[in-house]
Design a protein around this motif. Sequence first.
Motif, PDB file in Angstrom:
ATOM      1  N   GLU A   1       0.806  -1.315   0.085  1.00 36.84           N
ATOM      2  CA  GLU A   1       0.012  -0.150  -0.135  1.00 36.84           C
ATOM      3  C   GLU A   1       0.870   1.131   0.038  1.00 36.84           C
ATOM      4  OE1 GLU A   1      -3.911  -0.367   2.341  1.00 36.84           O
ATOM      5  OE2 GLU A   1      -2.400  -1.396   3.458  1.00 36.84           O
ATOM      6  N   THR A   2       0.313   2.412  -0.855  1.00 33.46           N
ATOM      7  CA  THR A   2       1.125   3.506  -0.548  1.00 33.46           C
ATOM      8  C   THR A   2       0.218   4.584  -0.828  1.00 33.46           C
ATOM      9  OG1 THR A   2       2.897   4.604  -1.504  1.00 33.46           O
ATOM     10  CG2 THR A   2       1.539   3.749  -3.014  1.00 33.46           C
ATOM     11  N   GLU A   3       0.589   5.926  -1.013  1.00 33.96           N
ATOM     12  CA  GLU A   3      -0.559   7.129  -1.349  1.00 33.96           C
ATOM     13  C   GLU A   3       0.100   7.641  -2.578  1.00 33.96           C
ATOM     14  OE1 GLU A   3      -1.351   9.763   1.739  1.00 33.96           O
ATOM     15  OE2 GLU A   3      -2.499   8.442   2.976  1.00 33.96           O
ATOM     16  N   PHE A   4      -0.790   8.203  -3.334  1.00 32.93           N
ATOM     17  CA  PHE A   4      -0.404   8.984  -4.564  1.00 32.93           C
ATOM     18  C   PHE A   4      -1.308  10.108  -4.588  1.00 32.93           C
ATOM     19  CE2 PHE A   4      -0.849  10.273  -9.155  1.00 32.93           C
ATOM     20  CZ  PHE A   4       0.793  10.481  -9.360  1.00 32.93           C
ATOM     21  N   GLU A   5      -0.896  11.503  -4.565  1.00 34.85           N
ATOM     22  CA  GLU A   5      -1.624  12.759  -4.580  1.00 34.85           C
ATOM     23  C   GLU A   5      -2.671  12.579  -3.383  1.00 34.85           C
ATOM     24  OE1 GLU A   5      -2.997  13.152  -8.336  1.00 34.85           O
ATOM     25  OE2 GLU A   5      -0.802  13.809  -9.128  1.00 34.85           O
ATOM     26  N   GLN A   6      -2.108  12.131  -2.215  1.00 37.14           N
ATOM     27  CA  GLN A   6      -3.021  11.946  -1.122  1.00 37.14           C
ATOM     28  C   GLN A   6      -4.191  10.940  -1.213  1.00 37.14           C
ATOM     29  OE1 GLN A   6      -4.058  16.224  -0.367  1.00 37.14           O
ATOM     30  NE2 GLN A   6      -2.195  16.620   0.720  1.00 37.14           N
ATOM     31  N   ARG A   7      -4.118   9.976  -2.005  1.00 31.61           N
ATOM     32  CA  ARG A   7      -5.132   8.871  -2.261  1.00 31.61           C
ATOM     33  C   ARG A   7      -4.522   7.776  -2.006  1.00 31.61           C
ATOM     34  NH1 ARG A   7      -8.336   9.901  -7.508  1.00 31.61           N
ATOM     35  NH2 ARG A   7      -9.481   8.024  -6.562  1.00 31.61           N
ATOM     36  N   PRO A   8      -5.306   6.656  -1.604  1.00 29.79           N
ATOM     37  CA  PRO A   8      -4.574   5.419  -1.337  1.00 29.79           C
ATOM     38  C   PRO A   8      -4.157   4.647  -2.801  1.00 29.79           C
ATOM     39  CG  PRO A   8      -6.662   5.564  -0.029  1.00 29.79           C
ATOM     40  CD  PRO A   8      -6.440   6.799  -0.900  1.00 29.79           C
ATOM     41  N   ALA A   9      -3.301   4.190  -3.002  1.00 28.97           N
ATOM     42  CA  ALA A   9      -2.739   3.479  -4.128  1.00 28.97           C
ATOM     43  C   ALA A   9      -2.186   2.362  -3.899  1.00 28.97           C
ATOM     44  CB  ALA A   9      -1.977   4.412  -5.083  1.00 28.97           C
ATOM     45  N   LEU A  10      -1.594   1.609  -4.873  1.00 29.50           N
ATOM     46  CA  LEU A  10      -0.820   0.363  -4.692  1.00 29.50           C
ATOM     47  C   LEU A  10       0.652   0.584  -5.222  1.00 29.50           C
ATOM     48  CD1 LEU A  10      -3.484  -2.495  -5.940  1.00 29.50           C
ATOM     49  CD2 LEU A  10      -3.064  -1.700  -3.520  1.00 29.50           C
ATOM     50  N   GLN A  11       1.553  -0.129  -4.822  1.00 28.46           N
ATOM     51  CA  GLN A  11       3.088   0.000  -5.212  1.00 28.46           C
ATOM     52  C   GLN A  11       3.632  -1.441  -5.455  1.00 28.46           C
ATOM     53  OE1 GLN A  11       5.462   3.099  -3.156  1.00 28.46           O
ATOM     54  NE2 GLN A  11       6.605   1.272  -2.479  1.00 28.46           N
ATOM     55  N   ILE A  12       4.447  -1.585  -6.406  1.00 28.30           N
ATOM     56  CA  ILE A  12       5.157  -2.550  -6.855  1.00 28.30           C
ATOM     57  C   ILE A  12       6.751  -1.989  -7.173  1.00 28.30           C
ATOM     58  CG2 ILE A  12       3.342  -3.954  -7.436  1.00 28.30           C
ATOM     59  CD1 ILE A  12       4.338  -3.772 -10.393  1.00 28.30           C
ATOM     60  N   ALA A  13       7.558  -2.843  -7.078  1.00 27.78           N
ATOM     61  CA  ALA A  13       8.743  -2.456  -7.613  1.00 27.78           C
ATOM     62  C   ALA A  13       8.714  -2.476  -9.152  1.00 27.78           C
ATOM     63  CB  ALA A  13       9.970  -3.612  -6.934  1.00 27.78           C
ATOM     64  N   VAL A  14       9.497  -1.642  -9.857  1.00 30.65           N
ATOM     65  CA  VAL A  14       9.643  -1.572 -11.315  1.00 30.65           C
ATOM     66  C   VAL A  14      10.202  -2.925 -11.800  1.00 30.65           C
ATOM     67  CG1 VAL A  14      10.834  -0.559 -13.249  1.00 30.65           C
ATOM     68  CG2 VAL A  14      10.010   0.694 -11.433  1.00 30.65           C
ATOM     69  N   PRO A  15       9.477  -3.691 -12.781  1.00 28.42           N
ATOM     70  CA  PRO A  15       9.959  -5.070 -12.989  1.00 28.42           C
ATOM     71  C   PRO A  15      11.122  -5.186 -13.820  1.00 28.42           C
ATOM     72  CG  PRO A  15       8.323  -4.352 -14.432  1.00 28.42           C
ATOM     73  CD  PRO A  15       8.158  -3.395 -13.139  1.00 28.42           C
ATOM     74  N   ALA A  16      11.997  -6.133 -13.479  1.00 29.23           N
ATOM     75  CA  ALA A  16      13.313  -6.160 -14.124  1.00 29.23           C
ATOM     76  C   ALA A  16      13.209  -6.415 -15.362  1.00 29.23           C
ATOM     77  CB  ALA A  16      14.185  -7.256 -13.550  1.00 29.23           C
ATOM     78  N   THR A  17      12.113  -6.995 -15.951  1.00 29.28           N
ATOM     79  CA  THR A  17      11.810  -7.375 -17.518  1.00 29.28           C
ATOM     80  C   THR A  17      10.439  -7.268 -17.691  1.00 29.28           C
ATOM     81  OG1 THR A  17      11.546  -9.797 -16.976  1.00 29.28           O
ATOM     82  CG2 THR A  17      13.713  -9.064 -17.349  1.00 29.28           C
ATOM     83  N   LEU A  18      10.088  -6.953 -18.801  1.00 25.36           N
ATOM     84  CA  LEU A  18       8.975  -7.080 -19.605  1.00 25.36           C
ATOM     85  C   LEU A  18       8.945  -8.001 -20.724  1.00 25.36           C
ATOM     86  CD1 LEU A  18       7.995  -3.206 -19.929  1.00 25.36           C
ATOM     87  CD2 LEU A  18       7.281  -4.829 -18.079  1.00 25.36           C
ATOM     88  N   VAL A  19       7.595  -8.301 -20.939  1.00 30.14           N
ATOM     89  CA  VAL A  19       7.723  -9.325 -22.224  1.00 30.14           C
ATOM     90  C   VAL A  19       6.646  -8.486 -23.193  1.00 30.14           C
ATOM     91  CG1 VAL A  19       6.453 -11.257 -23.464  1.00 30.14           C
ATOM     92  CG2 VAL A  19       7.738 -11.557 -21.302  1.00 30.14           C
ATOM     93  N   ARG A  20       7.326  -8.114 -24.457  1.00 30.35           N
ATOM     94  CA  ARG A  20       6.453  -7.469 -25.354  1.00 30.35           C
ATOM     95  C   ARG A  20       6.284  -8.149 -26.667  1.00 30.35           C
ATOM     96  NH1 ARG A  20       9.900  -2.202 -27.350  1.00 30.35           N
ATOM     97  NH2 ARG A  20      11.090  -4.147 -28.268  1.00 30.35           N
ATOM     98  N   LEU A  21       5.060  -8.460 -26.872  1.00 28.26           N
ATOM     99  CA  LEU A  21       4.580  -9.341 -28.020  1.00 28.26           C
ATOM    100  C   LEU A  21       4.033  -8.882 -29.489  1.00 28.26           C
ATOM    101  CD1 LEU A  21       2.897 -12.190 -25.944  1.00 28.26           C
ATOM    102  CD2 LEU A  21       5.091 -12.142 -27.086  1.00 28.26           C
ATOM    103  N   GLN A  22       4.620  -8.459 -30.524  1.00 24.39           N
ATOM    104  CA  GLN A  22       4.255  -7.852 -31.441  1.00 24.39           C
ATOM    105  C   GLN A  22       3.159  -8.598 -32.181  1.00 24.39           C
ATOM    106  OE1 GLN A  22       5.464  -5.058 -32.647  1.00 24.39           O
ATOM    107  NE2 GLN A  22       7.671  -5.113 -31.467  1.00 24.39           N
TER     108      GLN A  22
END
Length: 252
Positions: free
Chosen positions: A102-123
Amino acid sequence: MQSTNDFSLENWHDYEIGSRREVISLLRNIGEKNQLIRMLIHGEADVCVTSILEVDADTNTLILDRSINNDQNLRILAAKRISFETTLDKIRILFASDGVTETEFEQRPALQIAVPATLVRLQRREFYRMPTPVSNPVRVIVPLPEELGGGSTVLPLADISCGGIAILDNKFILGNTIGVNYPGCRIDLPDIGTVMTTLQVRNSLDLTLLNNKANRRLGCHFIDISRVDLAMVQRYITKLERERNARIAGLS
């Protein structure tokens, strides 16, 4: 209900983006374009729609909007693994996280994760749907769970891609529950070989044919398909494309 499996991220190593700069750039573009993201709790069919509020490279955090359902937020926070799926400029983007806080963003509740080390991009090419033959249809053998009577059923395909298949279930055997997995399915691809995979129902559409008969089209996703079997699927799609192009050339 049977479990899901991170949208089969392990099947897409060839399309993995490992550059931190590119990962952050893609995530920021997704956020700037207000793309909706499907968030799936690993091991469940519980899907929430979210969006990216901020990508902070300095703290290595990705801020996401919360679900409107508080119970769902609690399940997300308790989950050990979360998968994410979205599109950017018609390109499918997949990533995952080992936890959400849990976190806050602009004084509103939000969710937080670590920036993923990798993404999968499918053309688009990677999951381009190719119609399968009507006169001599490709068939899939689907083992049935006990609640559906056990045994197995044989159903024709409507189309195929590297991401999955569409099944025509004119006897309404499988039902239309989204998220259900059918492990141990066998697809016999003519002149190519036999593919084994788990199929997950992603969408369902009931149809009325020209002869007024009812039919059901089930869009199914490959869950644990091996790289060898995925290569066979690609070869079969290429074979169908060549046959189609030859027919078109013969008519011109």
